[in-house]
Design a protein around this motif. Structure first.
Motif, short mmCIF file in Angstrom:
data_model
loop_
_atom_site.label_atom_id
_atom_site.label_comp_id
_atom_site.label_asym_id
_atom_site.label_seq_id
_atom_site.Cartn_x
_atom_site.Cartn_y
_atom_site.Cartn_z
N ALA A 77 0.81 -1.22 0.00
CA ALA A 77 0.00 0.00 0.00
C ALA A 77 0.85 1.27 0.00
O ALA A 77 0.32 2.36 -0.17
CB ALA A 77 -0.92 0.00 1.22
N ALA A 78 2.15 1.12 0.17
CA ALA A 78 3.03 2.28 0.30
C ALA A 78 3.37 2.90 -1.04
O ALA A 78 3.47 2.23 -2.06
CB ALA A 78 4.33 1.86 1.01
N ASP A 79 3.59 4.20 -0.99
CA ASP A 79 4.05 4.97 -2.14
C ASP A 79 5.52 4.61 -2.37
O ASP A 79 6.26 4.37 -1.42
CB ASP A 79 3.90 6.45 -1.81
N ASP A 80 5.96 4.58 -3.62
CA ASP A 80 7.36 4.24 -3.90
C ASP A 80 8.18 5.43 -4.39
O ASP A 80 9.31 5.29 -4.82
CB ASP A 80 7.46 3.08 -4.89
N SER A 81 7.60 6.63 -4.29
CA SER A 81 8.31 7.82 -4.73
C SER A 81 9.33 8.26 -3.68
O SER A 81 9.39 7.69 -2.60
CB SER A 81 7.31 8.96 -4.99
N THR A 82 10.10 9.28 -4.00
CA THR A 82 11.07 9.79 -3.02
C THR A 82 10.32 10.28 -1.79
O THR A 82 9.15 10.64 -1.86
CB THR A 82 11.93 10.93 -3.61
N PHE A 83 11.03 10.32 -0.67
CA PHE A 83 10.40 10.69 0.59
C PHE A 83 10.07 12.17 0.66
O PHE A 83 10.87 13.01 0.26
CB PHE A 83 11.32 10.34 1.77
N ARG A 84 8.91 12.46 1.20
CA ARG A 84 8.50 13.84 1.48
C ARG A 84 8.89 14.17 2.91
O ARG A 84 9.28 13.32 3.68
CB ARG A 84 7.00 13.98 1.28
N LYS A 85 8.75 15.44 3.29
CA LYS A 85 9.19 15.88 4.61
C LYS A 85 8.51 15.09 5.73
O LYS A 85 9.16 14.69 6.70
CB LYS A 85 8.96 17.37 4.80
#
Length: 94
Positions: free
Chosen positions: A70-78
């Motif tokens: 279910a997790a996003d695989d993009s770079t981490f946000r703040k």
């Protein structure tokens, strides 16, 4: 005063036993592996996990997502970085 993303990333790097970077930069594959180790995330070494797989595993481990699937695989946000920082016990107050 609010911490910058760069400072939070560097605090996570230091907590994971990696070197801080002078300039703004996303995590390298090796840094993601070190973060996984610090969080005791089981990374399949034989399959050479990709950066996207490791980001999913990290998000699930720190509670940003319910599961790796279910997790996003993009770079981490703040917000992601702050959750990771708390989970690895990073001190980013400088």
């Amino acid at each position: 005063m609010s911490l910058t993303v760069h400072k939070v990333r560097n605090a996570i790097r230091a907590a994971a036993g990696r070197f801080e970077r002078e300039f703004e930069a996303s995590f390298t594959k090796e840094e993601l592996q070190a973060i996984c180790e610090a969080l005791e995330v089981d990374v399949d070494e034989s399959r050479r996990s990709s950066t996207t797989q490791m980001r999913r595993l990290i998000r699930a481990q720190v509670g940003v997502a319910e599961s790796p699937e279910a997790a996003d695989d993009s770079t981490f946000r703040k917000a992601d970085l702050q959750a990771i920082s708390d989970a690895v016990g990073a001190s980013s107050e400088s």
